[in-house]
Motif scaffolding. Sequence first.
Motif, short mmCIF file in Angstrom:
data_model
loop_
_atom_site.label_atom_id
_atom_site.label_comp_id
_atom_site.label_asym_id
_atom_site.label_seq_id
_atom_site.Cartn_x
_atom_site.Cartn_y
_atom_site.Cartn_z
N UNK A 29 -1.10 8.39 -8.82
CA UNK A 29 -1.07 7.36 -9.84
C UNK A 29 -1.10 6.00 -9.17
N UNK A 30 -1.41 4.99 -9.96
CA UNK A 30 -1.43 3.62 -9.47
C UNK A 30 -2.53 3.43 -8.44
N UNK A 31 -3.04 2.25 -8.36
CA UNK A 31 -4.08 1.95 -7.39
C UNK A 31 -4.07 0.45 -7.12
N UNK A 32 -3.98 0.09 -5.84
CA UNK A 32 -3.96 -1.32 -5.44
C UNK A 32 -4.83 -1.45 -4.20
N UNK A 33 -5.66 -2.51 -4.14
CA UNK A 33 -6.56 -2.70 -3.02
C UNK A 33 -6.01 -3.74 -2.05
N UNK A 34 -5.94 -3.38 -0.78
CA UNK A 34 -5.51 -4.28 0.30
C UNK A 34 -6.78 -4.83 0.95
N UNK A 35 -7.10 -6.07 0.66
CA UNK A 35 -8.33 -6.67 1.17
C UNK A 35 -8.28 -6.94 2.67
N UNK A 36 -7.09 -7.08 3.24
CA UNK A 36 -6.96 -7.27 4.70
C UNK A 36 -7.37 -6.02 5.46
N UNK A 37 -6.92 -4.88 4.99
CA UNK A 37 -7.17 -3.61 5.69
C UNK A 37 -8.28 -2.79 5.06
N UNK A 38 -8.81 -3.25 3.95
CA UNK A 38 -9.87 -2.56 3.23
C UNK A 38 -9.50 -1.11 2.90
N UNK A 39 -8.28 -0.94 2.34
CA UNK A 39 -7.82 0.37 1.89
C UNK A 39 -7.22 0.23 0.50
N UNK A 40 -7.19 1.33 -0.21
CA UNK A 40 -6.49 1.42 -1.48
C UNK A 40 -5.15 2.07 -1.23
N UNK A 41 -4.13 1.65 -1.99
CA UNK A 41 -2.84 2.32 -1.96
C UNK A 41 -2.65 3.02 -3.29
N UNK A 42 -2.13 4.21 -3.24
CA UNK A 42 -1.83 4.97 -4.45
C UNK A 42 -0.51 5.67 -4.30
N UNK A 43 0.10 6.05 -5.40
CA UNK A 43 1.36 6.77 -5.37
C UNK A 43 1.11 8.26 -5.46
#
Length: 161
Positions: free
Chosen positions: A2-16
């Motif tokens: 669930x959840x999705x957030x994009x880290x533009x510094x590392x070019x990765x998505x974070x999810x739970x």
Amino acid sequence: MWGLAFDSDRAVFYGGMEQLSNIRIVAMNPNTGSVTPLPNKVGAYTTDLAFNPSDHQIYGVASVGGGPKLMRIDRDTGIGTVVGPTTAVNGLDWDPATAHLIGISNASGLWSIDHTTGRDTLITSSAQPHRVGGTRGDPGRRRPRWSRSIRSALPTRRRYA
């Protein structure tokens, strides 16, 4: 997941993700599809995630200690820390124009949330939650003014190779 957030510094998505009854954040590479769990438990289930590129932290809202709290999650360790009480939201994102989190609740409306304290301010209420953000099914109705202003403030879509 669930959840999705994009880290533009590392070019990765974070999810739970829940792994063996432990709530963890995972980093996902959008180009390869690889998923890497962060090393520690968050400590609470968050309804959605948002990434703040200014302080390089992940944020979520969790029900902790008797009510909704804003959580700050370290992007390297995955450890979550309670920031403060806030309103319960279903969706969360970072607004670079105001340097605040924006949360949406199906029950109450659109909220601005201070990422340093959790203090929330109602932007607009949603008397009819099924109509938030659009005019689907009713072409005679106009979009709420706030939906146009938020849409114009959103960054353009990125394409991944």
